[in-house]
Structures are given as C-alpha cells and as structure tokens.
Design a protein around this motif. Sequence first.
Motif, PDB file in Angstrom:
ATOM      1  N   MET A   1     -12.693   7.327   0.769  1.00 18.78           N
ATOM      2  CA  MET A   1     -13.493   6.821  -0.338  1.00 18.78           C
ATOM      3  C   MET A   1     -14.123   5.495   0.092  1.00 18.78           C
ATOM      4  SD  MET A   1     -12.251   6.257  -4.277  1.00 18.78           S
ATOM      5  CE  MET A   1     -13.427   5.963  -5.596  1.00 18.78           C
ATOM      6  N   PRO A   2     -15.145   5.561   0.940  1.00 22.39           N
ATOM      7  CA  PRO A   2     -15.748   4.329   1.461  1.00 22.39           C
ATOM      8  C   PRO A   2     -16.491   3.532   0.402  1.00 22.39           C
ATOM      9  CG  PRO A   2     -17.008   6.245   2.155  1.00 22.39           C
ATOM     10  CD  PRO A   2     -15.785   6.772   1.478  1.00 22.39           C
ATOM     11  N   VAL A   3     -17.071   4.245  -0.591  1.00 20.15           N
ATOM     12  CA  VAL A   3     -17.774   3.602  -1.698  1.00 20.15           C
ATOM     13  C   VAL A   3     -17.400   4.331  -2.978  1.00 20.15           C
ATOM     14  CG1 VAL A   3     -19.735   2.814  -0.314  1.00 20.15           C
ATOM     15  CG2 VAL A   3     -19.791   5.089  -1.339  1.00 20.15           C
ATOM     16  N   GLU A   4     -17.693   3.714  -4.123  1.00 16.52           N
ATOM     17  CA  GLU A   4     -17.342   4.321  -5.403  1.00 16.52           C
ATOM     18  C   GLU A   4     -18.171   5.571  -5.696  1.00 16.52           C
ATOM     19  OE1 GLU A   4     -14.835   3.364  -7.277  1.00 16.52           O
ATOM     20  OE2 GLU A   4     -14.396   1.853  -5.772  1.00 16.52           O
TER      21      GLU A   4
ATOM     22  N   GLY B   1       0.775  -1.228   0.000  1.00 18.20           N
ATOM     23  CA  GLY B   1       0.000   0.000   0.000  1.00 18.20           C
ATOM     24  C   GLY B   1       0.804   1.273   0.000  1.00 18.20           C
ATOM     25  N   LEU B   2       2.142   1.193   0.090  1.00 16.06           N
ATOM     26  CA  LEU B   2       2.980   2.394   0.097  1.00 16.06           C
ATOM     27  C   LEU B   2       3.607   2.572  -1.286  1.00 16.06           C
ATOM     28  CD1 LEU B   2       4.279   4.786   1.552  1.00 16.06           C
ATOM     29  CD2 LEU B   2       6.140   3.239   2.258  1.00 16.06           C
TER      30      LEU B   2
ATOM     31  N   ALA C   1     -10.495   2.286   1.663  1.00 15.97           N
ATOM     32  CA  ALA C   1     -11.198   3.558   1.800  1.00 15.97           C
ATOM     33  C   ALA C   1     -10.291   4.747   2.089  1.00 15.97           C
ATOM     34  CB  ALA C   1     -12.247   3.457   2.911  1.00 15.97           C
ATOM     35  N   HIS C   2      -9.058   4.519   2.555  1.00 17.62           N
ATOM     36  CA  HIS C   2      -8.239   5.616   3.053  1.00 17.62           C
ATOM     37  C   HIS C   2      -6.939   5.731   2.272  1.00 17.62           C
ATOM     38  CE1 HIS C   2     -10.946   5.340   6.516  1.00 17.62           C
ATOM     39  NE2 HIS C   2     -10.699   4.038   6.490  1.00 17.62           N
TER      40      HIS C   2
ATOM     41  N   ALA D   1       4.662  10.344  -1.626  1.00 18.42           N
ATOM     42  CA  ALA D   1       4.346   9.038  -1.063  1.00 18.42           C
ATOM     43  C   ALA D   1       2.836   8.934  -0.886  1.00 18.42           C
ATOM     44  CB  ALA D   1       5.049   8.839   0.269  1.00 18.42           C
ATOM     45  N   ASN D   2       2.251   7.876  -1.421  1.00 17.92           N
ATOM     46  CA  ASN D   2       0.829   7.573  -1.239  1.00 17.92           C
ATOM     47  C   ASN D   2       0.724   6.295  -0.403  1.00 17.92           C
ATOM     48  OD1 ASN D   2      -0.738   9.516  -3.055  1.00 17.92           O
ATOM     49  ND2 ASN D   2       0.828   8.737  -4.448  1.00 17.92           N
TER      50      ASN D   2
END
Length: 808
Positions: A503-506, A394-395, A458-459, A451-452
């Motif tokens: 972004m919990p849902v699209e 995830g990084l 969601a986060h 960095a993402n």
Amino acid sequence: MKAFNSLLYLIKMIKNIFFFILIFIISFPTQLQANDQQSKRAFIRGQVTGTDKEPLEFVSVYFKNTTYGTYTDLEGNYRFNAPHGKYILVAQMMGYETYEQAIEFKPGERKEIDIQLKPDQLRLDEVVVVGQSAVQKVNQTAYNVVALDAKELHNSTLDLAHALDRISGIKIKETGGVGSDMQLMMDGFSGKHIKVFVDGVPQEGVGSSFGLNNIPINYAERIEVYKGVVPVGFGTDAIGGVINIITKKNLNRWFLDASYSYGSFNTHKSYVNFGQTLTNGFTYEINAFQNYSDNNYYVDTPVKDFETGAINKKQIEHVKRFHDTYHNEAIIGKVGIVNKKWADRLMLGFTYSNMHKDIQTGVRQEVVFGGKYRTGHSFMPSLEYRKRDLFTKGLDVTLTANYNKDITENVDTATYEYNWRGEKRELKSPGEQSYQHTRSDNKNWNGTFTANYHVGNAHTFTLNHVINTFERSNRTLLNANTSGDAVPKETRKNITGLSYRLMPVERWNVSVFGKYYDQFIAGPIATTSTQDDFTRTTNSVNAMGYGAAGTYFVLTSLQAKLSYEKAYRLPTNDEMFGDEDLETGDLGIKPENSNNLNFNLSYNEVFGKHAIYVEGGLVYRSTKDYIQRKLVDLSGGKSGATYENHGRVLTKGYNISARYGFANWLSAGGTFTQMDVRDNVKTVGSDTSQESLTYGARMPNIPYRFSNADVTFYWRNLGQKGNILSLTYNNFYMHSFPRYSEALGSESEFVVPTQFSHDLTLSYGIRNGRYNLSFECRNFTNEKLYDNFSLQKAGRAFYGKVRVYFGN
C-alpha cells in the motif's frame, strides 16, 4: 505419537513459511532499497478513541495539505511516515469534530500521539449517514466486503440471521419459525460453503442453540460480510464467503443494555448485556438471552388419510402446526484486563447454551411428526489475547483458543403416527422416523494465531494458523445397559495462510496470499450388510490455495476492486458423519475446490444534506466436486437427506445495491441479486460421450433472483429534545426457483413459487435512546413464504419490544 506427528507438522509449516518469506524478499530488492531510504523519514503512530475511550475505526488521519496519511484499523490504531519537517496533524470522521495539532519532526524521529475525538452534535443534527455507513468504513480493503451497522437495528426484534437478509447477495433459508434449521445463501453458495466468525474466532461446533437465527441483533455492533475471496486472517476454508460478527468492545466504566419482546405464536425474546471497566484496566461483561415460541402458525399442505394410507398432493388443507415448540437460553461471560503494556486485551470467557426443539416435520412438509424432539446444551471456555507492537514496533499479534463440549439428544420413541389434522393412530413398532433415543457427545477444540507485521507504511505481512479438532461419540439411552460407539468419529483440520499487502499510497493497494489446507478424518465403516459390526477407517486430504486482491480509487468517491482465489473447502462434520437423525453423512466425500473471481465498483458521495451510495459486483465461480444436500427416499415411505459430490458447477451473476439519505429525516435503499448456479457436468460418465440431461440446468433448491428495499422516516426531538420517532417499511422479493432439477419439468410441485413480503416497524426512542419502544408487523400482506423444499414459514405476525440502555 500424535504429539510427535503434530510437532513434525508444525516444524514443516514454519520451515515452509520462512522459505516463502525469504523468496519474497529476494524477489523485491528494489523495494527493500526503498525501505532503507525510508528509514530516514519521520514516523508517527497512535490510537484514536472517542470520549468514552472506545477505539474508532477507519478515521482519516493525515498531514494537512499533503498526501501523507492513512485510516485507523479495527482497534483504532494508525501509523504512517513522511519526510521530516513541520506539519498539521488532522483526524477526521463523520459525526465527530475535526482534530488538528501542529507537530515538527527531525530526520528519523518517531512519535506516538493518541487522539480523542469529540462528537460533533451540530453535524449529527444536520446530516445522518444512513444504512451504508458501515460499508463506507470498510471500503479501504481490497476484498469484496460489505458491512451492516447493527446499532441501527438494536430496537428491532430481529436476530443476526434475519438482519443479514438486508445485504445484497445474501438470502436466509429456513425450515420454519423460531429455532428452525437455517442456511445462509451468499452469491449462489449456501449452508456450509459459508463460515461464521465472532470477532474473528471461528464458530465451528458451537451447537445449534448458538446459531445466528437464535442470537439477538443487540449482541453485535456490526456484521461484516466477505464475499467469495476470504482474507488470510480468517484462516478458513470457505468458498462462498465469511460472516464476521463484530461485538462491541465496551470500554465504558459501566453500562446496561436490556430488552424484552413478545409477539405472535406466543413468542418471547429477552436480552441483557452489562459490564464495567475499572481505571486499572480490569473489565468484565455478561451477555444473556433467551428465545421461546410455540411456532403454531398455519400452513397449507396435503394431509395423509389414515383410512387409505395415502397422501393426495392435489388436495391442500389449511392446518395449524401443533408440535413445534422451541426454546433456548444462553449466557456469555468475559473477564480480563485491557490497555496494559503486556496486553492490549486479555480476556477469559465462557459460553453456556441450552435448547429444546420439538420436530414438527421431516425434510418434506407432507411428513409430520407429533412426538419427535431434540435437546442439547453446550459449554465453551475461551481465551483471547491481543497485543500490538509485541517485542518490536509494527508486530501485532492475536491469539484465541476455545473448547466446546456439546451434548445433543435425539428422541424418537413415540408409539403413534400423526397427520396434519392432529389425528393419530398406533404404530406397529415405536419410532415415527427411526426408533431411537441417542446421545451424541461432541468435543471441539479451536485455536487461532494471527500475526501482522508492518514494515514501514507500505508493507504488511500476515501469518495465520487455525487448528480445529472434533470428536463425536454416540450412545443409545433406550435401555439401562448403554454403551458408546466402538469407533468414535474424528476430524483434525489445520489451515495456514501467509499474505503480503503493498500500500504505497492511499489511492491503491494490492494483496497476494497463499493457504495450506490439511485434514485428517477417522470414523466407522460397516463390515456387514446388517450394519451390526464396524471397523475404523481413516482418510487424509491436503491442498494448496492462493489468490490476490487489489483496489484502486478511480476518483475520490469511485472505487474499483478485483479479487481472485483458488479456494478449497474441506467437508464438514455433518457432511461426513450426518446429524444422527434425519441426515446421513459420507466419510468418502471429497473437498470442494473453486476458482473464484470478483469485480466490484462503488460510488459514495455526500452533497450537502444528500448522501448517495451505489455499488455493483460481478461474480464468477467454477467449482469442482461441489457438495450438495440431496433428499433420499427411505423404506416405509419415509424421507431423509444426505450429502454428495456433484462433479462441476458454474456460478455467474451480479448484485446491485443503492442507498440515499436526505438530511436527518430520510433513508432509502435496496439491493438486487441475479445469480445463476448451473450444472456444468457435460456427460453422464467419464467413459462416455452421452450428454447429461441436467447439463446447463439450474442447480435445485437455490434461489437465483431476489431483492429487497426499505425506506425509513425520522422525526427528531418529537415530544422533547433527544427523542426520535422512526417509521420503516421494507420488503423482500424472491422469484420462483426449481425445487428439484429443471430436467424433471416445470409442474408446480417441482417449483417454489414467487414471493413478495412486506414489513412495517415503528420505533420511539426517549432521552437519546435511554428508553425505547418498538412495534413490528412482519409479512403484513400474509404472503405464503417458502424455503427449503416447500417448507412453509409463518404468515402475518406482530411483535412489540421494550429496551433500556444506561451507561456512560
């Protein structure tokens, strides 16, 4: 000492960033609890590519008959989670066959599945996604961003700047023909309010020979335009917005794209791009291009009478430009490794560019030169590193760095004065504007770190830092005993940003962010009235900005966006130091700060063979210490330009765009922009109540109402299968606008007139685009076109282009 101070600054910023993250995490305990529950869910990730192994962006990847899914990012990557169980994994994108695969997850299981999509030839023959396809791709973001698919224009003779003219809210302002000085205008802001990036890398200090109006459209795959509120990932201090040029990340085993065009005013343009990627990941790529033009078109202007020494502005003559030759050459090379465990992309690059520009006019058209010219060349080595899942899942990290050495020479040693008829008379002393042969050595360092970090589905946290340093030293070459400036001109700029996206849902997502700006300035200040002695002065500024952006799909095809930013723009090098010729700077100029608000609504739908896209946006900007370019009268009847802060400026307006496509033979659309940029300073001074005469008036030399429209017809399989003939008509309209403040009156000499121009392009592609021929007629009604302070542009012009493309 500088290194120690930089280290202290870095430690301070890291401490502030981690404090920000800690406060954020503490303030969202319920969300963290939800994340713990999600740790038992199944997780899937991977990359989507085409048959040529090139990453595909904004592909819809989801579990069939569920609400679990996402879109691929700019590198073709996707990731999301769902409860354990059995699913059908689906990947869909217009123009490609739908991919389906049955999979099963155990609790907490993680899978990595890479997907390759095949082109859907039948669907491509039936439906063409026209014009706004790139806009559709970026709709997922909450920012007010639109995009132009540059591939649709690769057979034209356009450069990157003139391609931008087709986007709503964008206007290109030029001082002449090929190689002339250019400014971008976006939603009422222009020039240095707008920052330019190539693949996310800032282009500050690259030199005029590598400007957008010199780079051919073939260099780009698409152009993204971020209006107003700018994502933290760019790490910039733009107020007006950002232009991001996305180049093609070629993963083909080999390819060649080459073109040559010739046209009016003895204009020659050529471009070649070739490269190769080996199976072991080694890759290289070369881009090279050149532009040449005499720019000897006709203009209508008053002419100086050498007998009387006067210019009768009411007597207009039709004259030909005679000292405006321009040429530039550039080569960009890249070599590196892709698709390794330790690096998705590691590239070393270099860019060399060179230019020569005859200077025909000053800042006003009635001032004409016959001997002034400018030369320049620059060399820029660069480094690019990208890796997803660096050290942990995830990084994703991106690191870029470049150094640019730009050398510019301004030469004004003529002993004659010229007028527009080409007549000349001897000057009492040499120099048409100011006697000089000056060399400016400009050194630029740029470094970016992004960095993402994705926490679950969601986060997303984003951290970005940009550092830019600049140093300019001048020396005169008028005599053998040359010496440089005793006091060089220096700046150092650091911008750090941190953002969080939920972004919990699209259907919806929201982002919040903060930016820290810091700038150090040093330069010479005259200590005598004769300006023959200087001392070094320094100045430092810093500020904190912040903002938020959100988007919501009201319906599947109807999307709303809202964004706000408290933004700052630090003064540029030219605004502080001038260009060492026709413009002077001001070391004491203040940063701009602005409250930016954007609202956007878009509708996008396909009904069988019909494709419809409609978009509208509202813009509000309240700007303090607005930096504007202002003309000034110099001694001897000469003119120059300088920069100054203007207290407050209020911008309100809207833009609309629409596009319609029918099957595979028609694309039509257009844009309209209305943007009022008005003086918002009420009184003539802070210690008086006397109302300013210019309060509420439009800011000078800024177009406020303009539009464009186009229609293209396609004839496919003409002659043989795989051939395509296209005919495009497009137009540009610009309403008259004040050249100076409206308070001076509405006489014609104070107003740039209304303009309406028309272009035609005929293009024929053979064997699926391997061989291409195109012919263009620009401004075929021979409209008189003007931009900055009545400087006239070219009339009717014709161009032809030949292009070939080979590769896998």
